[in-house]
Write a protein that holds these residues in place. Structure first.
Motif, short mmCIF file in Angstrom:
data_model
loop_
_atom_site.label_atom_id
_atom_site.label_comp_id
_atom_site.label_asym_id
_atom_site.label_seq_id
_atom_site.Cartn_x
_atom_site.Cartn_y
_atom_site.Cartn_z
N GLU A 46 -8.95 -9.22 7.51
CA GLU A 46 -9.39 -7.94 8.04
C GLU A 46 -8.16 -7.20 8.54
O GLU A 46 -7.19 -7.82 8.96
N GLY A 47 -8.21 -5.90 8.54
CA GLY A 47 -7.08 -5.12 9.03
C GLY A 47 -6.27 -4.57 7.87
O GLY A 47 -6.67 -4.69 6.72
N SER A 48 -5.13 -3.96 8.21
CA SER A 48 -4.32 -3.39 7.14
C SER A 48 -2.86 -3.75 7.33
O SER A 48 -2.39 -4.03 8.43
N TYR A 49 -2.15 -3.74 6.24
CA TYR A 49 -0.74 -4.12 6.23
C TYR A 49 -0.03 -3.13 5.32
O TYR A 49 -0.39 -2.96 4.17
N THR A 50 0.96 -2.44 5.86
CA THR A 50 1.73 -1.51 5.04
C THR A 50 3.19 -1.93 5.10
O THR A 50 3.73 -2.20 6.17
N LEU A 51 3.81 -2.02 3.94
CA LEU A 51 5.20 -2.43 3.87
C LEU A 51 5.99 -1.33 3.18
O LEU A 51 5.74 -1.03 2.02
N ASP A 52 6.90 -0.71 3.93
CA ASP A 52 7.73 0.37 3.40
C ASP A 52 6.86 1.46 2.77
O ASP A 52 7.16 1.96 1.68
N GLY A 53 5.76 1.75 3.44
CA GLY A 53 4.89 2.81 2.96
C GLY A 53 3.91 2.40 1.88
O GLY A 53 3.07 3.19 1.46
N VAL A 54 4.02 1.16 1.42
CA VAL A 54 3.12 0.70 0.36
C VAL A 54 2.00 -0.13 0.99
O VAL A 54 2.28 -1.14 1.63
N PRO A 55 0.76 0.28 0.83
CA PRO A 55 -0.32 -0.55 1.37
C PRO A 55 -0.43 -1.85 0.57
O PRO A 55 -0.47 -1.83 -0.66
#
Lengths: 419, 234
Positions: B59-68
């Motif tokens: 659950e939740g969200s993870y964005t790395l360098d603007g990339v989901p």
């Protein structure tokens, strides 16, 4: 595929535990070796039996006459009849696909009374009135002089080609026979050639005791008129004589007023039919060789698959690391498959090479020890090797498939945790 | 650089499930050097694994360098890992039949870098960690500290956005630990973003920021004054 790094890696992996690799490879090596040897042995047997046929044109029937078994068109049963030269012409004209048609008359027999005389020497020989084509149907080596030709036929020359055993009976050791005369039933014939038949089945002594004279001279010299005793008919290679022999019989039946259902009147021997029976036996033998060979190969393949599973298991952690570094699952799968195919093909090729070496050895021994009954030149051709290679590639794929899938089934995080 | 919102993760253990991460909110800017601390079972490794795309979040969200980062299949995850992330592990995880140079070149190979360029680059990074002379040696011929330095070179070779280190000094004595940390600090000085999971206080204080995890939640997140290793070593 042709990536240097990938191949480096395959070699690295396979040589890390090279004793195990060797043992695994042996399974496939042995399977393909057995397959090659079995096929070669089958081929050797086939060659042996073909050699016994000795180059005889096998697509051939031999015809002779017997008595009619049915009354027909006012003619009684049990009557005798002879083929005529007219029959030969009719057959030539009306039946398509014939290669050679040799009418023949025969006089005497090597078991009969003495029929040939030269000076003080006499002997009993089989005398054939033949056409030149007979040498194509029943091959013989002309050891001196020449065989009959159409000049002899057309000019009804009184010439004879004699077997080497005839020569040894009628001539002294150092005597020249060519150009001399022998008396057959009191008619003089000039010897123009000698022959020796090779690869004769069993009867080699008597096969060299024949005398061949032109068909036309025979008819005239021994009063046969237009009668024909026997016919040897060979069809072209792609038309089995068995399929067209009924056409030939029908022509003869028509000419001699034989009842269409009379099966006795025309005697014949179908060499093609006999030969095909033998050929189908070779087919069965080859099938068995493939079956047994592939079964043995299969256990080798399962061995490879098994070892690949263990290798994958051992390398779980390494595969985990690679995936953490960003190697995709497809690349990992390809790697495992290529390892498996490479291992299979290398060991298989070794098996083929070793098999070829053994076959070479056997051939050498056969050459040294002289001919063996029904076994000549065991060999495998390029087609078989190609098939074997195909089998290997498919088996390599098959062997690597399950391990490759199991390699990517483990999630990278779990793979990294294993020690 | 990294942005995580309301992250939950639980593991199924038979019939009951273990809630490991219970709503983590956390972000990292470019050029940071972050230590994630916590006792065992606090969820710090799980967090790192999710950041490293080795594990999926519930659950939740993870964005790395603007990339989901979501809906990953294995091929995509491998591709992202290769492009975005460098890993350093506690047990080094070098491939033992490959030389130091080959190990460092491996991530470049997955990026389809040409062979020659790959060799040059790998050698450059080996040089940076001071192991140029050891390029042809197998991992078994290297000491623990050297192995970890090779691993760091390997992680850096792909020029990742973020370097993730899971207890990088856990298997090393304190002298070599400091050497490794010195190296990590240098790499950070060049502007690279680094996350380190550790449970050693002194190692954590060599970072610029410490995040404390306890029972699956962040209990403390503070900037610290970085202790430079160079002083400690001499």
């Amino acid at each position: 595929m042709f990536n240097k790094d990938r191949w480096n890696e395959i070699l690295q992996v396979l040589t890390t535990n090279w004793f195990r690799t060797l043992l695994t490879a042996f399974g496939v090596f042995w399977g393909i070796f057995i397959l090659i040897i079995l096929l070669a042995a089958g081929k050797g047997l086939e060659n042996g039996i073909r050699a016994d046929f000795g180059g005889i044109a096998t697509n051939t029937i031999f015809m002779w006459t017997r008595t009619a078994s049915k009354a027909y068109k006012g003619l009684p049963k049990d009557r005798e009849f002879s083929y005529k030269t007219g029959d030969v012409a009719d057959i030539r004209e009306n039946v398509e696909g014939l290669q050679y048609l040799s009418p023949r008359n025969q006089l005497g027999n090597f078991r009969g009374t003495n029929n040939v005389v030269r000076g003080l020497k006499t002997g009993a020989f089989t005398v054939y009135g033949d056409y030149p084509e007979i040498i194509k149907q029943d091959p013989m080596n002309i050891t001196s002089g020449r065989f009959l030709n159409y000049g002899d036929i057309n000019e009804k020359r009184k010439v004879a080609v004699i077997g080497i055993n005839v020569k040894s009976s009628l001539f002294g050791l150092d005597e020249e026979c060519l150009g001399t005369y022998i008396k057959i039933n009191d008619v003089n014939f000039m010897v123009v050639g000698t022959y020796k038949k090779t690869n004769v089945n069993g009867d080699s002594e008597n096969a060299q005791k024949n005398i061949y004279i032109p068909f036309t001279s025979f008819s005239q010299a021994f009063n046969r008129g237009d009668k024909v005793g026997r016919m040897a008919i060979t069809a072209v290679d792609d038309v089995p004589i068995t399929n067209i022999k009924d056409q030939i019989f029908n022509i003869v039946r028509e000419n001699h007023r034989i009842h269409p259902q009379d099966t006795r009147a025309i005697g014949h021997f179908d060499l093609n039919e006999q030969f095909q029976r033998v050929v189908s036996l070779f087919g069965a033998l080859e099938l068995i060789a493939y079956f047994v060979g592939i079964c043995v190969l299969l256990s080798g393949i399962i061995g490879v698959s098994n070892i690949m599973l263990i290798v994958v298991k051992e390398r779980t952690k390494e595969i985990g690391i690679r995936r953490a570094l960003g190697e995709g699952p497809r690349s990992i799968k390809r790697q495992i498959l290529m390892e498996s195919i490479f291992l299979t093909i290398i060991s298989g090729m070794t098996g083929i090479a070793f098999g070829a070496l053994v076959i070479y050895g056997i051939n050498y021994l056969l050459d040294v020890s002289g001919p063996v009954m029904m076994f000549v030149n065991p060999s495998v051709n390029l087609g078989v090797v190609t098939i074997a290679l195909l089998i290997l590639i498919v088996s390599g794929l098959f062997a690597g498939f399950i391990p490759a899938n199991s390699a990517i089934k483990v999630r990278p995080i779990e793979a990294l945790r294993t020690e | 650089m990294i942005k995580i919102e309301n992250l939950h993760k639980s593991y199924k253990m038979g019939s009951n499930s273990l809630h490991v991460l219970k709503g983590i909110n956390f972000s990292v800017e470019e050029g940071e050097l972050v230590a994630i601390m916590g006792s065992s079972g606090s969820g710090k490794s799980t967090l790192l694994n999710i950041l490293g795309m080795l594990d999926e979040l519930d659950e939740g969200s993870y964005t790395l360098d603007g990339v989901p980062i979501k809906d990953l299949n294995e091929t995509k995850a491998a591709n992202y890992r290769n492009k975005f992330l460098g890993f350093v592990f506690q047990s080094f995880n070098l491939i033992n039949y490959k030389s130091a140079l080959e190990n460092v070149a491996l991530p470049l190979y997955y990026q389809r870098v040409k062979r020659k360029e790959r060799q040059e680059k790998a050698l450059k990074y080996l040089d940076q960690v001071g192991l140029k002379e050891w390029a042809t040696h197998l991992p078994s011929e290297l000491s623990g500290g050297q192995k970890q330095r090779v691993a760091i070179a390997r992680a850096m070779a792909a020029e990742p956005k973020v370097l993730l280190a899971d207890e990088p000094t856990g298997a090393l004595d304190s002298t070599t630990s400091y050497e490794v940390m010195n190296l990590i600090q240098k790499i950070n000085d060049q502007g690279n973003t680094i996350l380190i999971v550790t449970h050693e206080e002194d190692i954590a204080h060599m970072c610029k920021r410490i995040v404390h995890l306890k029972d699956g939640v962040i209990v403390e997140d503070k900037k610290v004054k970085q202790v430079r290793v160079a002083q400690n070593v001499q």
